[in-house]
Each structure stands twice: as C-alpha cells, then as structure tokens.
Design a protein around this motif. Structure first.
Motif, PDB file in Angstrom:
ATOM      1  N   ILE A 127       7.700 -89.619  89.794  1.00 33.78           N
ATOM      2  CA  ILE A 127       6.791 -88.590  90.285  1.00 33.78           C
ATOM      3  C   ILE A 127       5.422 -89.196  90.513  1.00 33.78           C
ATOM      4  N   GLY A 128       5.025 -89.218  91.764  1.00 26.74           N
ATOM      5  CA  GLY A 128       3.663 -89.621  92.117  1.00 26.74           C
ATOM      6  C   GLY A 128       2.769 -88.394  92.190  1.00 26.74           C
ATOM      7  N   ALA A 129       3.268 -87.340  92.847  1.00 27.05           N
ATOM      8  CA  ALA A 129       2.567 -86.067  92.949  1.00 27.05           C
ATOM      9  C   ALA A 129       3.594 -84.953  92.814  1.00 27.05           C
ATOM     10  N   TRP A 130       3.156 -83.827  92.274  1.00 22.77           N
ATOM     11  CA  TRP A 130       4.058 -82.694  92.024  1.00 22.77           C
ATOM     12  C   TRP A 130       3.299 -81.411  92.236  1.00 22.77           C
ATOM     13  N   ALA A 131       3.893 -80.490  92.965  1.00 23.90           N
ATOM     14  CA  ALA A 131       3.314 -79.151  93.129  1.00 23.90           C
ATOM     15  C   ALA A 131       4.414 -78.146  92.864  1.00 23.90           C
ATOM     16  N   GLY A 132       4.198 -77.277  91.896  1.00 25.36           N
ATOM     17  CA  GLY A 132       5.187 -76.279  91.542  1.00 25.36           C
ATOM     18  C   GLY A 132       4.590 -74.889  91.521  1.00 25.36           C
ATOM     19  N   TYR A 133       5.393 -73.944  91.983  1.00 27.80           N
ATOM     20  CA  TYR A 133       4.979 -72.551  92.049  1.00 27.80           C
ATOM     21  C   TYR A 133       6.045 -71.700  91.372  1.00 27.80           C
ATOM     22  N   PRO A 134       5.624 -70.650  90.656  1.00 21.36           N
ATOM     23  CA  PRO A 134       6.582 -69.870  89.877  1.00 21.36           C
ATOM     24  C   PRO A 134       7.479 -68.998  90.736  1.00 21.36           C
ATOM     25  N   LEU A 135       8.703 -68.839  90.275  1.00 23.48           N
ATOM     26  CA  LEU A 135       9.633 -67.846  90.797  1.00 23.48           C
ATOM     27  C   LEU A 135       9.669 -66.744  89.745  1.00 23.48           C
ATOM     28  N   LEU A 136       9.238 -65.554  90.113  1.00 20.70           N
ATOM     29  CA  LEU A 136       9.070 -64.462  89.174  1.00 20.70           C
ATOM     30  C   LEU A 136      10.095 -63.357  89.391  1.00 20.70           C
ATOM     31  N   ASP A 137      10.447 -62.688  88.309  1.00 25.95           N
ATOM     32  CA  ASP A 137      11.276 -61.495  88.457  1.00 25.95           C
ATOM     33  C   ASP A 137      10.344 -60.302  88.699  1.00 25.95           C
ATOM     34  N   PRO A 138      10.875 -59.114  88.961  1.00 22.36           N
ATOM     35  CA  PRO A 138      10.010 -57.959  89.247  1.00 22.36           C
ATOM     36  C   PRO A 138       9.037 -57.601  88.116  1.00 22.36           C
ATOM     37  N   GLU A 139       9.342 -57.992  86.902  1.00 27.06           N
ATOM     38  CA  GLU A 139       8.443 -57.725  85.774  1.00 27.06           C
ATOM     39  C   GLU A 139       7.422 -58.844  85.559  1.00 27.06           C
ATOM     40  N   GLY A 140       7.446 -59.861  86.400  1.00 26.95           N
ATOM     41  CA  GLY A 140       6.483 -60.949  86.302  1.00 26.95           C
ATOM     42  C   GLY A 140       6.878 -62.078  85.385  1.00 26.95           C
ATOM     43  N   ARG A 141       8.099 -62.082  84.892  1.00 31.33           N
ATOM     44  CA  ARG A 141       8.571 -63.176  84.037  1.00 31.33           C
ATOM     45  C   ARG A 141       8.922 -64.379  84.901  1.00 31.33           C
ATOM     46  N   VAL A 142       8.569 -65.567  84.417  1.00 31.94           N
ATOM     47  CA  VAL A 142       8.860 -66.788  85.161  1.00 31.94           C
ATOM     48  C   VAL A 142      10.325 -67.164  84.952  1.00 31.94           C
ATOM     49  N   LEU A 143      11.080 -67.131  86.044  1.00 31.68           N
ATOM     50  CA  LEU A 143      12.498 -67.495  85.989  1.00 31.68           C
ATOM     51  C   LEU A 143      12.696 -68.973  86.281  1.00 31.68           C
ATOM     52  N   GLY A 144      11.779 -69.548  87.026  1.00 28.16           N
ATOM     53  CA  GLY A 144      11.897 -70.947  87.431  1.00 28.16           C
ATOM     54  C   GLY A 144      10.765 -71.315  88.354  1.00 28.16           C
ATOM     55  N   THR A 145      11.033 -72.322  89.191  1.00 29.20           N
ATOM     56  CA  THR A 145       9.987 -72.813  90.080  1.00 29.20           C
ATOM     57  C   THR A 145      10.546 -73.214  91.441  1.00 29.20           C
ATOM     58  N   LEU A 146       9.665 -73.256  92.394  1.00 27.43           N
ATOM     59  CA  LEU A 146       9.875 -73.939  93.662  1.00 27.43           C
ATOM     60  C   LEU A 146       8.878 -75.085  93.613  1.00 27.43           C
ATOM     61  N   CYS A 147       9.370 -76.315  93.656  1.00 24.67           N
ATOM     62  CA  CYS A 147       8.452 -77.444  93.544  1.00 24.67           C
ATOM     63  C   CYS A 147       8.770 -78.508  94.584  1.00 24.67           C
ATOM     64  N   VAL A 148       7.741 -79.276  94.895  1.00 25.91           N
ATOM     65  CA  VAL A 148       7.886 -80.428  95.768  1.00 25.91           C
ATOM     66  C   VAL A 148       7.392 -81.658  95.014  1.00 25.91           C
ATOM     67  N   ILE A 149       8.031 -82.791  95.312  1.00 30.22           N
ATOM     68  CA  ILE A 149       7.691 -84.040  94.611  1.00 30.22           C
ATOM     69  C   ILE A 149       7.535 -85.141  95.644  1.00 30.22           C
ATOM     70  N   ASP A 150       6.502 -85.946  95.481  1.00 28.39           N
ATOM     71  CA  ASP A 150       6.316 -87.126  96.306  1.00 28.39           C
ATOM     72  C   ASP A 150       6.344 -88.340  95.389  1.00 28.39           C
ATOM     73  N   ASP A 151       6.898 -89.433  95.874  1.00 30.94           N
ATOM     74  CA  ASP A 151       6.976 -90.655  95.084  1.00 30.94           C
ATOM     75  C   ASP A 151       5.583 -91.260  94.827  1.00 30.94           C
ATOM     76  N   SER A 152       4.657 -91.008  95.736  1.00 32.18           N
ATOM     77  CA  SER A 152       3.314 -91.595  95.654  1.00 32.18           C
ATOM     78  C   SER A 152       2.284 -90.508  95.360  1.00 32.18           C
ATOM     79  N   PRO A 153       1.178 -90.885  94.740  1.00 35.21           N
ATOM     80  CA  PRO A 153       0.102 -89.919  94.542  1.00 35.21           C
ATOM     81  C   PRO A 153      -0.405 -89.405  95.899  1.00 35.21           C
ATOM     82  N   ARG A 154      -0.798 -88.156  95.936  1.00 33.60           N
ATOM     83  CA  ARG A 154      -1.350 -87.567  97.163  1.00 33.60           C
ATOM     84  C   ARG A 154      -1.961 -86.221  96.870  1.00 33.60           C
ATOM     85  N   VAL A 155      -2.799 -85.792  97.767  1.00 33.13           N
ATOM     86  CA  VAL A 155      -3.413 -84.468  97.663  1.00 33.13           C
ATOM     87  C   VAL A 155      -2.424 -83.461  98.201  1.00 33.13           C
TER      88      VAL A 155
END
Length: 155
Positions: A127-155
C-alpha cells in the motif's frame, strides 16, 4: 485515539476499535448475506468504476465482521474463492473507518503516515496510498468499505 473499550489485536500489535465488536453492527453485517459469497457483477462494476475514476490499480468492496475484512469485490488482484478474498481484521485498514464512526480514511503515503507506517497491511499489500469510504446500513452502522489502493504514494 483509542478509547478505554478499544482492544489490542491479541498479538501485542495495533489497537482495534471497540466499534468493530459491536454486536448490532456485526449482526447487520451478517444479515446482508454477503459474507463468504462469490463475486457478483454489481460489486465488481462498482469497484472497477472506483479504480478507473481514481486511476488506482486496485479497488475493493469489503464487508467487515469482528474478525476479518471480506472482499466481496477485489479489482486488480486475482483472487477467486471466498477463502482467498479476505484478511484478518488486524491486517486491514478497514478498522480505521469503523473506529472513526464511519468517516472516510485517506492516506497519501502509507509508509510515512504515523497511523499506517507500522501497520501489517502496508508492506504485505504494497500500500502506497489508500482511500476508503464507509458502506453504511440504513441505521448508519458501518458494514464495510469501498476503497482504492495505489502501489505508490499519491494525493
């Protein structure tokens, strides 16, 4: 910051957030019926779109129970069976999102960021860079994530 209820990972390593073990959250994850299931086009399409939009090499749709991050979709890696498409929660950045009450978690340079520099996934998953966003149920509980990963650091 770790709360008094947060737990060590059992190996003397990182602190796992108490929210990870919340029984209502875990039950909501199990209720989806998606754990330990095979790939599905709708999830692969979402992960592929995220990868293309961000220009990253990998994208994941995950479900997170109290012990693992299950990759319902894993674009950019060649993993087919449900047994291959998961990692112990101690080796997943997903716990950062669960511990932050579902706020996105973005790391531009995982090797130098103090939150992730010593994390087991940083090296093992390249993992060089990682961006993750929550996947929520209707009550706002975090069920998981949608994330992207790059091998190199980046903005």
């Amino acid at each position: 910051m770790a709360s008094a209820e947060d737990r060590r990972d059992g190996r003397g390593g990182s602190v796992l957030p108490a929210a990870l073990f919340d029984s209502a959250r875990v039950a909501a994850v199990e209720t989806t019926g998606l754990l330990d299931t095979g790939p599905e086009d709708v999830f692969d399409d979402l992960a592929s779109l995220a990868s293309r939009i961000t220009g990253t090499g990998r994208a994941f749709v995950t479900l997170v129970d109290e012990r693992r991050s299950f990759w319902k979709s894993c674009v950019g890696v060649n993993l087919i069976t449900p047994a291959e498409r998961q990692a112990p929660i101690e080796q997943s950045y997903c716990s950062f999102i669960i511990g932050a009450d579902g706020e996105p978690f973005v790391v531009e340079d995982a090797a130098t960021d103090p939150r992730t520099a010593e994390h087991p996934a940083t090296g093992s998953m390249r993992i060089g860079a990682w961006a993750g966003y929550p996947l929520l149920d209707p009550e706002g509980r975090v069920l998981g994530t949608l994330c992207v990963i790059d091998d190199s650091p980046r903005v």
